[in-house]
Design a protein around this motif. Structure first.
Motif, PDB file in Angstrom:
ATOM      1  N   PRO A  72       0.794  -1.108   0.151  1.00 45.66           N
ATOM      2  CA  PRO A  72       0.134  -0.005  -0.069  1.00 45.66           C
ATOM      3  C   PRO A  72       0.888   1.161  -0.108  1.00 45.66           C
ATOM      4  O   PRO A  72       0.553   2.227  -0.626  1.00 45.66           O
ATOM      5  N   THR A 125      -3.009   3.194  -6.883  1.00 42.32           N
ATOM      6  CA  THR A 125      -3.260   3.224  -5.568  1.00 42.32           C
ATOM      7  C   THR A 125      -3.999   1.825  -5.019  1.00 42.32           C
ATOM      8  O   THR A 125      -3.652   1.116  -4.214  1.00 42.32           O
ATOM      9  N   GLY A 129      -3.232  -2.182  -3.219  1.00 42.01           N
ATOM     10  CA  GLY A 129      -3.708  -2.639  -1.945  1.00 42.01           C
ATOM     11  C   GLY A 129      -4.422  -1.394  -1.255  1.00 42.01           C
ATOM     12  O   GLY A 129      -4.870  -1.408   0.082  1.00 42.01           O
ATOM     13  N   GLY A 130      -4.304  -0.030  -1.840  1.00 40.17           N
ATOM     14  CA  GLY A 130      -4.839   0.977  -0.980  1.00 40.17           C
ATOM     15  C   GLY A 130      -6.446   0.639  -0.882  1.00 40.17           C
ATOM     16  O   GLY A 130      -7.028   0.296  -1.721  1.00 40.17           O
ATOM     17  N   SER A 131      -6.825   0.879   0.301  1.00 40.74           N
ATOM     18  CA  SER A 131      -8.486   0.510   0.748  1.00 40.74           C
ATOM     19  C   SER A 131      -9.361   1.591   0.231  1.00 40.74           C
ATOM     20  O   SER A 131      -9.934   2.125   0.902  1.00 40.74           O
ATOM     21  N   LEU A 279      -1.401   1.602   7.220  1.00 39.88           N
ATOM     22  CA  LEU A 279      -2.355   0.863   6.037  1.00 39.88           C
ATOM     23  C   LEU A 279      -1.869  -0.645   6.032  1.00 39.88           C
ATOM     24  O   LEU A 279      -2.504  -1.593   5.979  1.00 39.88           O
ATOM     25  N   TYR A 290      -7.734  -4.928   2.059  1.00 44.53           N
ATOM     26  CA  TYR A 290      -6.939  -4.881   0.801  1.00 44.53           C
ATOM     27  C   TYR A 290      -7.813  -4.292  -0.427  1.00 44.53           C
ATOM     28  O   TYR A 290      -8.805  -5.228  -0.919  1.00 44.53           O
ATOM     29  N   THR A 342      -5.844   5.840   3.512  1.00 50.47           N
ATOM     30  CA  THR A 342      -5.091   5.889   1.821  1.00 50.47           C
ATOM     31  C   THR A 342      -5.262   7.125   1.334  1.00 50.47           C
ATOM     32  O   THR A 342      -4.708   7.704   0.641  1.00 50.47           O
TER      33      THR A 342
END
Length: 591
Positions: A72, A125, A129-131, A279, A290, A342
């Motif tokens: 992330p 992003t 894995g940016g949520s 994160l 994820y 994020t």
């Protein structure tokens, strides 16, 4: 070269206007926007899922799972580096709030780079894995396509705004294969005023985008729900609605806290480090956080009720229903935290997808708990679907979008009544606490939100003070003698004369009536202008126009002096210039 291109565009527009009216041409333009936005939606989903597949499947290394702590942060870092390296002249913003600001204050001029920069940064992003979700970026990308095309074709504000809304609707339609929800989204969230003629371009652009997106990306987002609902479960749907409504209030509080905390961190790379580490730890403990998280919801809809916990370090407890419930509750509470971290750390995305995941998980918690405890037997899939609609409708203050989006992507039209009940109740609970949605509150706090019921406020929000300043007033030094300046003052045909210091700082004004009175006193013509001056509080050029108008009304004056941040005189602001600009905007908005 550029001048020849501009001339060619002007000639093309003149030829087009002579052959077809703007109203009819809007339909053609809407279809073009739909095609481009559909391609953009397909591209964004394709790139994002390719990155996810590579990191999760194709990348073979015995220690790769330790990298999930860093993925992330890597994605956010790459996104920030892209923005800082390639977007230097323009401004890059994330979420739907900037679109609302653009419509309200910037004549619907979305910077062209958003048509591709949103795709690149969001794919990086979320892929790493940016949520967060892809829907806000694709809506912004589509809006940029519509806005750029409208300005390129020389359309007025109202027509450009309509194409902007067509682009955003097309982006949503292409991302979810939900043309109806795309249209309703544009009407509920973006369009300042909805009129029947606007419906046709929206319909065609959204339908076109859905078709184009299906040609390039055919993956079904959610497992289809076809099971009907039972009337004896109605009370449980109300319970779910209350829980979702309360959670939406919690989301708003967390939103303010996390954004406020990251705002205090000025160094962008420090934000990445702090956000990335936080994160990474959250995703390590709760893998469902994820990326978008749709895979988990799909598994739950198919009946795999341990999907939330099975891939975590707590998977050995997955056969305990209580552990599944507690773990899911923790995941729900932390999903909003992960999403906001994020975004605050520099990643791109939106709260559209996270709200669906949150609502779906809440629906699962309620139904699974009811079934496990033996209170009743209800359809878990139905509650997941209802929770998604309620969460989206309450967080965005767009209940119709929530209802129709979920009905379209899950095929859950048989659940229309539960969808309506849960979404309406959750929305009313949120609205009772917060008048504004998570998108409109930042604008409302700054006084920059268009009020659809108040035409004057909407138009004033679109006007800026600086371009209305008249700089051709003759300004005189306070030490000048009246006898030396009286001829210039009388010839200027202005009823107000600004007075400044030697350094150019504003000091006050002299009214023409005072000068004329002095001409009747020849013995006092040697007075300094400072002796005839009246003090007037100026307005700073960066001030809001509504503040200047309020000041004019309070002091009962027709003109106000304008200064810069250091108090130096710039020019005068008159009600006449304000009213003329107001009338011009009204004319631009009319078909």
């Amino acid at each position: 070269m550029y001048i020849r291109f501009v001339n060619f565009v002007d000639q093309l527009n003149q030829y087009r206007q002579s052959k077809i009216s703007n109203k009819n041409f809007l339909i053609i333009a809407a279809v073009i926007v739909g095609i481009l936005a559909g391609l953009a939606a397909s591209l964004l989903k394709g790139i994002t899922h390719k990155i996810e597949h590579f990191l999760q499947t194709d990348l073979t290394w015995q220690y790769k799972y330790y990298l999930y702590l860093l993925f992330p942060a890597i994605g956010i870092l790459l996104s920030v580096l892209y923005v800082r390296r390639f977007i230097r002249k323009g401004k890059f913003e994330t979420g739907l709030t900037p679109l609302l600001y653009t419509i309200s204050k910037n004549s619907s001029k979305v910077e062209p780079h958003n048509s591709y920069s949103q795709i690149i940064t969001a794919a990086i992003t979320v892929g790493f894995g940016g949520s967060t979700g892809l829907e806000a970026p694709i809506a912004t990308s589509g809006a940029s396509i519509g806005s750029t095309l409208g300005r390129f074709l020389g359309l007025n504000y109202r027509e450009t705004t309509l194409l902007l809304a067509c682009g955003a609707a097309s982006g949503i339609a292409g991302a979810f294969n939900t043309p109806i929800a795309g249209i309703i989204f544009a009407i509920e969230i973006l369009l300042p005023e909805f009129t029947i003629p606007a419906f046709i371009p929206l319909l065609l652009s959204a339908a076109t985008a859905a078709v184009v997106a299906q040609l390039f990306y055919k993956e079904q987002l959610f497992f289809l729900v076809t099971e009907g609902w039972q009337i004896n479960a109605l009370g449980f749907y109300v319970l779910l609605a209350v829980l979702v409504g309360l959670y939406s209030i919690y989301f708003g509080k967390v939103n303010s806290s996390i954004k406020g905390a990251f705002y205090k961190i000025k160094n962008p790379y420090q934000k990445i480090a702090v956000g990335g580490i936080m994160l990474g730890v959250l995703i390590f403990l709760f893998p469902t956080l994820y990326g978008e998280g749709y895979i988990t919801i799909n598994n739950l809809l198919k009946g795999n009720y341990t999907a939330v916990i099975s891939n975590s370090i707590f998977s050995e407890y997955s056969h305990f229903p209580a552990a599944v419930i507690v773990f899911t509750i923790a995941t729900v509470m932390l999903k909003s935290v992960a999403t906001l971290i994020t975004l605050s750390a520099g990643g791109n995305g939106g709260t559209f997808a996270p709200s669906l995941i949150i609502g779906g998980l809440l629906g699962f918690i309620v139904s699974y708990t009811i079934n496990v405890t033996g209170l009743a037997q209800v359809s878990t899939a139905n509650f997941i679907v209802a929770g998604m609609a309620a969460a989206l409708g309450s967080l965005m203050h767009a209940p119709l979008t929530g209802i129709f989006l979920i009905a379209e992507i899950t095929g859950g039209y048989v659940l229309m009544i539960p969808l309506m009940i849960t979404t309406a109740i959750a929305y009313l609970i949120n609205r009772s606490v917060s008048k504004y949605s998570i998108y409109t509150k930042p604008l409302a706090d700054k006084g920059e939100l268009s009020h659809h019921e108040d035409k004057d406020t909407t138009v004033l929000n679109m006007m800026r003070l600086a371009p209305l300043v008249e700089r051709n007033y003759l300004a005189f030094n306070e030490n000048d003698l009246l006898v030396d300046r009286i001829a210039e003052i009388l010839k200027s045909k202005r009823n107000v004369v600004p007075i400044t210091t030697e350094e150019g700082k504003f000091k006050g004004v002299i009214y023409i009536e005072t000068v004329l009175a002095q001409t009747m006193k020849p013995n006092e013509m040697s007075l300094k202008l400072a002796d005839l001056m009246e003090e007037v509080k100026p307005v700073v050029i960066s001030a809001d126009l509504k503040v200047a108008l309020r000041k004019m009304e309070q002091e009962n004056v027709w003109v106000l002096p304008v200064v810069n941040g250091y108090g130096k005189y710039i020019g005068m602001l008159s009600k006449t210039s304000i009213f003329n600009k107001y009338r011009d905007i009204l004319n631009q908005q009319s078909y």
